[in-house]
Design a protein around this motif. Structure first.
Motif: not given
Lengths: 240, 206
Positions: A42-47, B87-90, B104, B107
């Protein structure tokens, strides 16, 4: 009281930890490991930013029973007949039967399923919107009487912070007394979702009947029609 | 409408989560549909027994695999979907600006503080969580229900059909399957059995 030496105490503590965790520790360690790995990914995927009021989010949030049935039906008709027809593990005749049955079942099932779910959703919405309007009209009367009381006590309304505070307090007291909210705008989405849930639940209940009364007989009928058309059930001896 | 709030608590709070609701309705729907379709196949006299030996287990396995995959794959994907937002991805656009240069665990903390500062955005955030979760669930159900299930059900049903045909014709079975065991040339074996069983029939008991 017997003294426990620090070493013994240490061993005891160690044992206690190991013993209590003998069955759970492996599981919890695995769970922790899995969670850590997931966290790393999860932490590696950009927002990615997405418009919460955009078409995609609005469409997805509006998906209920009938939309789901339609989406599954359309994708089923695009994939399943192809998979059945290319199933080389059975002979051609079985393959054709399987393909015909899948196409007929999907078309009939999707058509009936969507109609039933759409119908029950409309019924639920009509029933619930009417019901919610009754609730709101009753609650609104109470709010206006509370507001009048407040106005008589010299509270300014609807202007100013005091007025807003008063309305909020009045609403809160009504909610506490009646268990009903009076903020219709905020509750609209909730009622819509509630109607959707009731409609879909009703749809599933009705489908339990239509599966047997409409879907299965129609699937049987059209499977036989197309099997005849493609010469699959021409050999009556074999059919029996 | 007398028990509006009680019912609301049950349906709106539990079942209004689209991903959960889709699962419950899908499971009930599949089970009922399979029962009806199996019944229709059993009483359909026009379909030859040989084909019924494939079509009936195919229908049963369709429901069983669909339900299993839906529960395993779809629920997991739905959860991953909601985690993608949490988790702040989308995330909603406004929030994405705050998360631009953060990675990390920071977020999640940023999301929490953002929502505390902007309570009006909570609804939009929750809407995004539910929508993304529904989207992921939907992708899972399409892959599971309309791609993986047909392959798996056909494979199992063909094994069942072949086994039944072998049992009903043991002489043919010994002659061909022992000397020529199944090694991926299923179609050839099947053709032999089908030729041998063309004029034989028996009632299917399921």
């Amino acid at each position: 009281m017997p003294q426990i030496s620090p070493i013994r105490n240490f061993k005891y503590q160690n044992k206690a930890v190991n013993f209590s965790g003998s069955s759970g520790s492996v599981f919890s360690k695995y769970k922790q490991f899995k969670s850590d790995q997931a966290e790393k990914i999860y932490n590696k995927i950009p927002t990615i930013g997405i418009d919460p009021d955009g078409k995609l989010i609005n469409t997805l949030s509006g998906i209920g029973g009938w939309n789901q049935r339609l989406i599954m039906g359309i994708t089923a008709i695009l994939t399943q007949p192809f998979i059945d027809y290319n199933n080389k593990k059975v002979d051609e005749r079985t393959r054709k039967y399987s393909t015909i049955k899948t196409v007929v079942k999907t078309v009939v099932g999707t058509t009936v399923g969507v109609m039933v779910r759409l119908g029950t959703l409309k019924v639920a919405q009509k029933f619930l919107v009417k019901g919610s309007d009754e609730i709101y009209s009753k609650a609104a009367k109470k709010v206006s009487s509370e507001i009048n009381k407040g106005a008589n006590n010299g509270i300014l309304w609807p202007f100013g912070d005091k007025g807003e505070d008063f309305i909020r307090t009045a609403r809160k007291s009504i909610t506490e007394k009646t268990g009903k909210t009076v903020d219709k705008a905020a509750d609209n989405a909730d009622i819509k979702a509630y109607a959707g849930s009731i409609g879909t639940a009703l749809g599933v209940a009705v489908s339990l009947v239509t599966n047997f009364v409409i879907d299965a007989p129609l699937t049987k009928f059209f499977t036989n029609v197309y099997a005849d058309k493609y010469g699959l059930s021409s050999n009556k001896k074999e059919a029996k | 409408m007398a028990n509006y709030n009680g019912a609301k608590n049950y349906f709106a709070k539990q079942l209004c989560d689209p991903s959960k609701f889709l699962m419950v309705t899908a499971i009930v729907g599949w089970a009922a549909s399979a029962a009806a379709q199996v019944g229709a196949l059993v009483i359909n006299e026009k379909i030859p027994d040989k084909e019924k030996k494939f079509l009936i287990p195919q229908e049963i396995m369709d429901a069983a695999i669909n339900i299993s995959l839906f529960a395993l794959l779809t629920s997991k994907l739905g959860k991953i979907g909601s985690n993608f937002v949490k988790k702040g991805i989308i995330v909603p656009k406004n929030l994405a600006n705050d998360l631009k240069n953060i990675t990390g665990k920071a977020r999640t903390a940023t999301i929490e503080s953002y929502l505390q500062k902007n309570p009006m955005e909570i609804d939009k955030f929750n809407k995004t969580v539910k929508s993304v979760s529904t989207g992921f669930s939907l992708i899972g159900s399409i892959i599971g229900g309309n791609i993986a299930t047909p392959y798996a059900r056909n494979y199992i049903a063909s094994i069942y059909q072949n086994t039944r045909l072998n049992k009903e014709n043991p002489a043919i079975d010994k002659k061909h399957t022992v000397s020529q065991p199944f090694n991926g040339k299923f179609k050839n074996n099947m053709d032999l059995y089908l030729i041998s069983t063309r004029n034989s029939s028996s009632n299917l008991k399921i």
